[in-house]
Scaffold this active site. Structure first.
Site, PDB file in Angstrom:
ATOM      1  N   SER A 309       9.112  -6.954  -0.146  1.00  0.00           N
ATOM      2  CA  SER A 309       8.767  -6.520   1.210  1.00  0.00           C
ATOM      3  C   SER A 309       8.000  -7.580   1.988  1.00  0.00           C
ATOM      4  CB  SER A 309       7.915  -5.246   1.145  1.00  0.00           C
ATOM      5  OG  SER A 309       8.619  -4.186   0.534  1.00  0.00           O
ATOM      6  N   HIS A 397       5.436   2.390   1.887  1.00  0.00           N
ATOM      7  CA  HIS A 397       5.725   2.410   0.453  1.00  0.00           C
ATOM      8  C   HIS A 397       4.600   3.050  -0.362  1.00  0.00           C
ATOM      9  CE1 HIS A 397       9.504   0.333   0.707  1.00  0.00           C
ATOM     10  NE2 HIS A 397       8.968  -0.636   1.424  1.00  0.00           N
TER      11      HIS A 397
END
Length: 458
Positions: A309, A397
């Site tokens: 990410s 997340h």
């Protein structure tokens, strides 16, 4: 002096005031006469005496006018929807009084039902009838996307926006969404939308798109039956043998495909929402869960589910906090920074400027160690005012139960990656047995991190 002669800074009139006026003002798109006519057409849509089919037909007629309207005329239409289709305040008060009087009696449940009905705005019924014609749901989603940027300046639109968000939360509940794999064999129009909507790592060509849809890659999207061929959100996955440490190998169109029989790790490296009008409607967490289930069924040997990410807010945060971070740096590390910068004492400005050339820093660089420590603090310690992680991607997340697993140096050396995060990327690990535990920790203000990340924070 007429309304048209009033100065530009004259306070804006509500639709109630304008509907009762004879003359318009310079900044008002629809004259009082046209405004009244538009209101009548909206009222005809919600007329309880007509059927759902007829109400939908009338709504389609208004949508046709809206498609030809100027931006200013559309804003007037939003204001009418927001201000003229409100609940009856007197009816709400009477129903509330009756409910409070009925508490503890046999009439309590019926009184509650009457209160709920009184509080329901006619605006809800109006929007539902717009959804009755074939393109109605798309019309409402696109209308809200156009409306959202105006909310801060025009608070009169707040009720309409809230109504749309509530309806969308029901209409786009994950129970109504279909998970579909997008592959190179999908319709070209769908792949074109993938290219258009990709928000994390730009798809630069059809060859790039083909690489991301190859056999050792997977792309899944959520679709709604009322928006056929339109992914609401999609995620791109790479099937590998280990955690990914950089984005370039994943996007390399000339790279050799992975051996699927030996793949043990699924890396989620991009997730993109496509409909701005669905802001506030959450289905990203459900998408990841459904994709994990799908992948495990197809590849039972997969054991690790993680992301690669971006850290989009890191560089901006460093720009604001570099002075405090430097002041909190231990003396030995400060001396190492000073030697590397060629200064008797490191300054915040020089340290921040030197990070423009992170690609030149070797493994033993003091600045490299300092930047990794700062990034660990940003992700693993920094909370926003609402108690959630400051970084938007981390918020997503970690809110889904992942933990911060590993920071990766120069994982995204693209201009965008260097500008946003000095090239750093992060792996979030989805440990399927500990998702609930991680959520509980986050609810207590503790961000779950791996031992490797914790060592940077100690």
């Amino acid at each position: 002096m007429t309304d048209a002669d009033l100065p530009d800074d004259t306070p804006a009139r509500s639709t109630r005031e304008r509907l009762g006026a004879l003359l318009g003002r310079r900044e008002e798109a629809l004259s009082p006469r046209v405004l009244r006519r538009t209101l009548r057409e909206l009222q005809h849509v919600v007329d309880p005496a007509v059927s759902e089919v007829e109400g939908g037909r009338r709504a389609a007629g208004v949508a046709g006018w809206y498609a030809r309207a100027t931006p200013e005329q559309r804003r007037d239409c939003w204001r009418l929807m927001s201000e003229q289709f409100t609940p009856d305040a007197a009816a709400i008060q009477a129903a509330r009084d009756a409910y409070e009087a009925a508490i503890g009696t046999d009439e309590e449940a019926r009184a509650e039902v009457r209160l709920r009905k009184a509080a329901a705005a006619p605006r809800t019924r109006l929007l539902q009838r717009f959804a009755a014609f074939p393109e109605g749901v798309r019309f409402l989603v696109e209308m809200r996307a156009e409306l959202l940027p105006h909310l801060r300046r025009d608070k009169r639109l707040a009720a309409l926006d809230a109504e749309l968000e509530d309806l969308f939360s029901t209409w786009f509940d994950v129970g109504f969404l279909q998970l579909e794999r997008i592959s190179w064999h999908s319709p070209a129009a769908l792949i074109e939308k993938l290219i258009k909507y990709e928000a994390v790592h730009d798809i630069r060509s059809w060859l790039d798109a083909k690489n991301r849809l190859d056999e050792d890659r997977r792309c899944y999207g959520f679709f709604h039956p009322r928006l056929p061929g339109e992914p609401l959100i999609f995620v791109e996955v790479a099937l590998l043998r280990d955690l990914a440490a950089g984005i370039e190998p994943l996007l390399d169109v000339e790279g050799a495909p992975a051996d699927l029989d030996k793949a043990t790790t699924a890396i989620f490296y991009s997730i993109s929402s496509t409909q701005p009008g669905l802001k506030g409607v959450s289905f990203g967490d459900s998408l990841i869960k459904r994709v994990v289930e799908t992948l495990r069924a197809e590849f039972p040997q997969l054991k690790v589910f993680a992301t690669l990410s971006p850290i989009p807010g890191l560089r901006a945060w460093l720009g604001k906090q570099v002075g405090d971070l430097l002041a909190a740096t231990p003396e030995r590390a400060r001396q190492a920074l000073a030697r590397e910068l060629g200064q008797p004492e490191p300054t915040a400005a020089e340290l921040l400027k030197s990070l423009d050339d992170v690609a030149a820093l070797d493994d033993k660089s003091a600045r490299r160690r300092w930047l990794l420590t700062a990034a660990a603090r940003y992700l693993g310690r920094e909370l926003a005012d609402d108690g959630k992680p400051r970084d938007g991607v981390a918020r997503f997340h970690l809110g889904n139960g992942a933990r911060i697993e590993r920071l990766n140096w120069l994982a995204d050396p693209s201009p965008k990656g260097l500008k946003q995060s000095c090239g750093l990327m992060v792996n979030y690990l989805y440990d399927l047995k500990r998702l609930d535990k991680h959520r509980a920790l986050l609810a207590q203000g503790q961000i779950p991190v791996s031992g490797a990340v914790q060592s940077l924070l100690d």
